[in-house]
Design a protein around this motif. Structure first.
Motif, PDB file in Angstrom:
ATOM      1  N   LYS A   1      25.203  27.536   4.522  1.00 41.54           N
ATOM      2  CA  LYS A   1      26.191  28.021   5.483  1.00 41.54           C
ATOM      3  C   LYS A   1      27.564  27.424   5.212  1.00 41.54           C
ATOM      4  O   LYS A   1      27.675  26.232   4.930  1.00 41.54           O
ATOM      5  CB  LYS A   1      25.788  27.615   6.905  1.00 41.54           C
TER       6      LYS A   1
ATOM      7  N   TYR B   1      30.143  28.767   7.477  1.00 36.78           N
ATOM      8  CA  TYR B   1      30.751  28.971   8.801  1.00 36.78           C
ATOM      9  C   TYR B   1      29.703  29.605   9.709  1.00 36.78           C
ATOM     10  O   TYR B   1      28.925  30.446   9.274  1.00 36.78           O
ATOM     11  CB  TYR B   1      31.977  29.899   8.718  1.00 36.78           C
ATOM     12  N   GLU B   2      29.700  29.189  10.966  1.00 38.01           N
ATOM     13  CA  GLU B   2      28.820  29.830  11.943  1.00 38.01           C
ATOM     14  C   GLU B   2      29.436  29.739  13.325  1.00 38.01           C
ATOM     15  O   GLU B   2      29.997  28.706  13.699  1.00 38.01           O
ATOM     16  CB  GLU B   2      27.444  29.143  11.953  1.00 38.01           C
TER      17      GLU B   2
ATOM     18  N   VAL C   1      28.926  35.413  14.293  1.00 42.29           N
ATOM     19  CA  VAL C   1      29.164  35.585  12.847  1.00 42.29           C
ATOM     20  C   VAL C   1      28.585  34.411  12.060  1.00 42.29           C
ATOM     21  O   VAL C   1      28.588  33.266  12.541  1.00 42.29           O
ATOM     22  CB  VAL C   1      30.691  35.694  12.601  1.00 42.29           C
TER      23      VAL C   1
ATOM     24  N   ALA D   1      28.619  32.904   7.880  1.00 44.01           N
ATOM     25  CA  ALA D   1      29.057  33.024   6.484  1.00 44.01           C
ATOM     26  C   ALA D   1      28.251  32.036   5.658  1.00 44.01           C
ATOM     27  O   ALA D   1      28.043  30.890   6.069  1.00 44.01           O
ATOM     28  CB  ALA D   1      30.552  32.742   6.364  1.00 44.01           C
TER      29      ALA D   1
ATOM     30  N   ILE E   1      29.882  37.249   4.530  1.00 40.62           N
ATOM     31  CA  ILE E   1      30.165  37.096   5.963  1.00 40.62           C
ATOM     32  C   ILE E   1      29.445  38.235   6.681  1.00 40.62           C
ATOM     33  O   ILE E   1      29.645  39.416   6.338  1.00 40.62           O
ATOM     34  CB  ILE E   1      31.675  37.142   6.266  1.00 40.62           C
TER      35      ILE E   1
ATOM     36  N   ILE F   1      35.098  39.103  12.007  1.00 37.26           N
ATOM     37  CA  ILE F   1      34.737  38.735  10.628  1.00 37.26           C
ATOM     38  C   ILE F   1      36.010  38.537   9.792  1.00 37.26           C
ATOM     39  O   ILE F   1      36.103  37.602   8.992  1.00 37.26           O
ATOM     40  CB  ILE F   1      33.799  39.803  10.014  1.00 37.26           C
TER      41      ILE F   1
ATOM     42  N   VAL G   1      37.587  35.302  10.649  1.00 37.48           N
ATOM     43  CA  VAL G   1      36.832  34.219  10.006  1.00 37.48           C
ATOM     44  C   VAL G   1      37.195  34.146   8.519  1.00 37.48           C
ATOM     45  O   VAL G   1      37.363  33.055   7.956  1.00 37.48           O
ATOM     46  CB  VAL G   1      35.309  34.438  10.204  1.00 37.48           C
ATOM     47  N   ALA G   2      37.347  35.296   7.883  1.00 39.22           N
ATOM     48  CA  ALA G   2      37.703  35.315   6.462  1.00 39.22           C
ATOM     49  C   ALA G   2      39.055  34.632   6.231  1.00 39.22           C
ATOM     50  O   ALA G   2      39.215  33.845   5.282  1.00 39.22           O
ATOM     51  CB  ALA G   2      37.739  36.757   5.954  1.00 39.22           C
TER      52      ALA G   2
ATOM     53  N   LEU H   1      38.493  30.974   6.559  1.00 39.55           N
ATOM     54  CA  LEU H   1      37.749  30.462   5.394  1.00 39.55           C
ATOM     55  C   LEU H   1      38.626  30.399   4.148  1.00 39.55           C
ATOM     56  O   LEU H   1      38.450  29.520   3.308  1.00 39.55           O
ATOM     57  CB  LEU H   1      36.525  31.350   5.112  1.00 39.55           C
TER      58      LEU H   1
ATOM     59  N   HIS I   1      27.511  43.422   5.560  1.00 41.27           N
ATOM     60  CA  HIS I   1      28.019  42.145   5.047  1.00 41.27           C
ATOM     61  C   HIS I   1      29.272  42.402   4.236  1.00 41.27           C
ATOM     62  O   HIS I   1      29.428  43.453   3.619  1.00 41.27           O
ATOM     63  CB  HIS I   1      26.967  41.422   4.199  1.00 41.27           C
TER      64      HIS I   1
END
Ligand code: AMP
Ligand code: ZN
Length: 117
Positions: free
Chosen positions: A18, A20-21, A25, A27, A41, A64, A67-68, A71, A99
Motif C-alpha cells: 500500500k 495510500y489508503e 480509496v 493505492a 489507484i 482518486i 489522491v493522485a 501521491l 483502477h
C-alpha cells in the motif's frame, strides 16, 4: 464482489504494497511495474470499469484524482506522470474492477498503442 481480486486487496484478504489508503480509496504498487513508479489507484467500492461510472458513483473518481495529485508529491513525480485507465476488451482491461495506473519516473512513449489504428 466475491471473486474480484481488487475487492480482496481492498478488504485486506490479499496482500499488497500500500502507498495510500483512506475510507474510499486504496493505492498500491503494481505487481508487474511498467515504469520506475507504477501504482494502481482503486475505489474500495466495486465498480467494474470506466464504462460503469455514473452520477451515483462518480464522486470517488474525483477523489482518486485528488489522491493522485497528493501521491505525485509524495512519490516525487515532480517531472510529471501518466494516469491510464484500460476499459473493456479493446482497452485491454485484465482486472474487472475500476483502477487507474499511475506511472512515472521516466519519459513515457506516445502513442500508447502498438498495433495499427
Ligand atoms: P489492467 O490490465 O489495466 O486491467 O491492469 C491490471 C493491473 O493489475 C496489471 O498491471 C497487473 O500487473 C496488476 N495486478 C494484477 N494483480 C495484482 C496484484 N495482486 N497486486 C498488484 N497488482 C496486480
Ligand atoms: Zn472488485
Amino acid at each position: 464482489m466475491a471473486d474480484c481480486i481488487f475487492c480482496k486487496i481492498a478488504a485486506g484478504e490479499i496482500p499488497s504494497t500500500k502507498v495510500y489508503e483512506d475510507e474510499t480509496v486504496l493505492a498500491f504498487k503494481d505487481l508487474d511495474p511498467q515504469a520506475p513508479t507504477h501504482v494502481l489507484i482503486i475505489p474500495k467500492e466495486h465498480i467494474a470499469s470506466a464504462a460503469d461510472i455514473s452520477t451515483e458513483n462518480s464522486a470517488v473518481v474525483a477523489h482518486i484524482f485528488e489522491v493522485a495529485a497528493k501521491l505525485s508529491r509524495e512519490l516525487e513525480l515532480d517531472n510529471g506522470f501518466r494516469i491510464v485507465n484500460n476499459c473493456g476488451e479493446d482497452g485491454m482491461q485484465s482486472v474487472q474492477h475500476l483502477h487507474f495506473h499511475m506511472l512515472g519516473g521516466k519519459k513515457m512513449g506516445w502513442p500508447p498503442y502498438a498495433e495499427e489504428k
